[in-house]
Structures are given as C-alpha cells and as structure tokens.
Design an enzyme around this catalytic site. Structure first.
Site, short mmCIF file in Angstrom:
data_model
loop_
_atom_site.label_atom_id
_atom_site.label_comp_id
_atom_site.label_asym_id
_atom_site.label_seq_id
_atom_site.Cartn_x
_atom_site.Cartn_y
_atom_site.Cartn_z
N ASP A 2 -11.46 2.39 3.22
CA ASP A 2 -11.74 0.95 3.11
C ASP A 2 -13.23 0.70 2.85
OD1 ASP A 2 -9.68 -0.96 3.25
OD2 ASP A 2 -9.37 -0.58 5.39
N GLN A 33 -5.18 -1.66 9.22
CA GLN A 33 -5.02 -2.99 8.63
C GLN A 33 -5.65 -4.05 9.53
OE1 GLN A 33 -3.83 -3.53 5.57
NE2 GLN A 33 -4.09 -5.73 5.72
N LYS A 83 0.85 -1.20 0.00
CA LYS A 83 0.00 0.00 0.00
C LYS A 83 0.88 1.25 0.00
CE LYS A 83 -3.90 -2.42 2.01
NZ LYS A 83 -4.67 -2.84 3.18
#
Ligand code: GUN
Length: 278
Positions: free
Chosen positions: A119, A96, A52
């Site tokens: 997200d 995460q 990422k």
C-alpha cells in the site's frame, strides 16, 4: 471536445501487462503471494477486498484472505501482521482501512514490514518517496500518474493543484507530481480563496471527500481534471468530488466516476505486488 479518460480500459491494459510478467516470473520458478486482512464487515471494504482478490486471480497472484471479526483486538491484529512479516512465502501485506475505532491504524501500518507494504503507507516508504529513493508508493496517486501519462497529458512544467492533503492520496499525489516535474500547489479545508488557486491549474486533482464539490467555477478552460472521490448521490447513483456534467465541457480531459481513478487503484496494487518480487 474533451477527452474522457477511461480508467477501466487503462487499468485493464496494465493488468494484462502484469499478467504477462507474472507468467514469465513463474517460468523462473518465482511466485507471488498477497495477504489481505479485513477486520469487521464494512460493506464497502468487503467490495474492495473482493475486487482485490479477483484481480490477483486474474493476474496469477496467490491471495490469502484473513477476515477477522470486528472485536479483534489491536494486539491480535499486530500478532497476525508480525507472523506474515516473517512468512517468506508472503510478498505483500494489505490491511484494509478503515479499521474499527478501537484499533490504532497508524500502529498497524507501521508494523507492516516496509518490504511487504504494497500500500506504500509505512513511514519508510513515504520517506523514500519524499527523498526520491526506491520504495512502494500509495496505489491511488500512482494510478493517477499512469492515467495522465497514458492519456498523453504532459505533467512537466505544468501547474498541478491538488485539493486534499490525506496521507493516502493528497500528500503522496503532490510528491509524485513533483517527481514528474510539475509545479505543485496543495489546497485543503483551511485554504483561503480556493477557487482563485484551482482556476490556475493545468491539472486539477480533486480529493476532497465531498460529493460534486468542484463545479465549473473552480476550473480553468482547457484544464485536465482528475476526480478521486466516490460517493452515492440522492438517487443512490455513484458520483465523484467533481460535478461531471457542469465541469466536463470546460476541460480538455476528465475522469468519470465510476470508471476513472477507481479501477486504477487495484491495478497499481497489483503493480506493487509484482515489483515486490521483480
Ligand atoms: N481503504 C481505502 N483505500 C484504501 C487503500 O488504498 N488501501 C487500504 N489498505 N485500505 C483502503
């Protein structure tokens, strides 16, 4: 002959399009900043987080990395999320997953400001997807729609069968396929006569979480098959939820593992970051 859907190539195209957009945004004096938080040092998570950060650097997005120890308390993590929510320089916040067991994932997800939830996991964004209004959408399902569209696979009117009902993939995938006018069936671990249903699919999405679960007996001749799984087989080689060798000859199009859905998740995360500023 079947088409192998090249997620690496399509994700690269998307990243290059985004890179151009970011250059234009920067010329207008706008910058983009993504905060990435990892708690603990799960090796798979470290690889994802590293990828990422790399993608951000490629596109021209600033990334702030927070690598917190395993013992971080829920309150400490929530305090960091709240601080980033209030930081006008930060456009996107990503925590995460999975988090260590002592932290309530849902409490963390719901604390991220919906406007920074790149997200697309926050209830407000999930609700927006459900009713068809604007909001961030979970990156993996969003990437699968791009894979289908950019490979010339029609969704409208087609029977789309999703195996899996997770909040990250199965549920948002089903809603996105519906938004594209697909006829959607969701299957899961309690589904009876699973193969009878999957054999009706024009588009079959496997998000089961079991290596090589889907073989040729699940698939209608000429279907498009999308494999969301990623596992290590007995020889430490990567494989998906679909037994590629057995299934591919019966399909019109199929994603490989690696190089199918995986690279799209990061490309769509970058897409969400850019949309947060646009
Ligand atoms: N862990 C596995 N997939 C994802 C994802 O898409 N987002 C986050 N934040 N964590 C994950």
């Amino acid at each position: 002959m079947y088409q192998i859907i090249d997620g690496k190539k399509i994700s690269q195209e998307i990243k290059d399009e985004l890179k151009e957009k970011v250059t234009a945004l920067k010329a207008e004096g706008k910058s983009i900043c993504l905060a990435v938080i990892q708690v603990g040092s799960d090796p798979a998570s470290s690889v994802y987080v590293g990828n990422k950060k790399k993608a951000c650097a490629y596109i021209g997005i600033e990334s702030l990395a927070y690598e917190l120890p395993e013992e971080t308390t829920q309150e400490e993590l929530l305090a960091l999320v709240r601080k980033l929510n209030g930081d006008s320089k930060v456009n996107g916040i990503l925590v995460q997953l999975p988090l260590p067991k002592h932290i309530d994932e849902n409490a963390v997800i719901q604390t991220i400001s919906p406007e920074k939830d790149v997200d697309g996991f926050n209830e407000k964004n999930v609700g927006a997807l459900c009713v068809g209004s604007k909001g961030f959408v979970s990156c993996t399902p969003l990437g699968i729609i791009q894979l289908l569209k950019r490979s010339g696979i029609e969704i409208s009117g087609k029977h789309c069968v999703v195996i899996g009902r997770s909040n990250i993939v199965g549920k948002p995938m089903s809603l996105l396929l519906l938004r594209e006018n697909g006829t959607v069936t969701i299957c899961h671990s309690r589904t009876q006569n699973l193969k009878e249903i999957t054999k009706q699919a024009d588009i079959l999405i496997a998000a089961v979480g079991k290596p090589k679960f889907v073989d040729e007996t699940f698939v209608k001749e000429g279907a498009a098959v999308i494999d969301v799984g990623i596992h290590r087989n007995e020889n430490n080689k990567l494989c998906g939820d679909v037994d590629f060798e057995k299934v591919a000859p019966h399909t019109s199009a199929i994603t490989p593992v690696p190089g199918g859905v995986g690279p799209m998740t990061i490309a769509m995360l970058m897409y969400n970051c850019v949309s947060s500023v646009e």
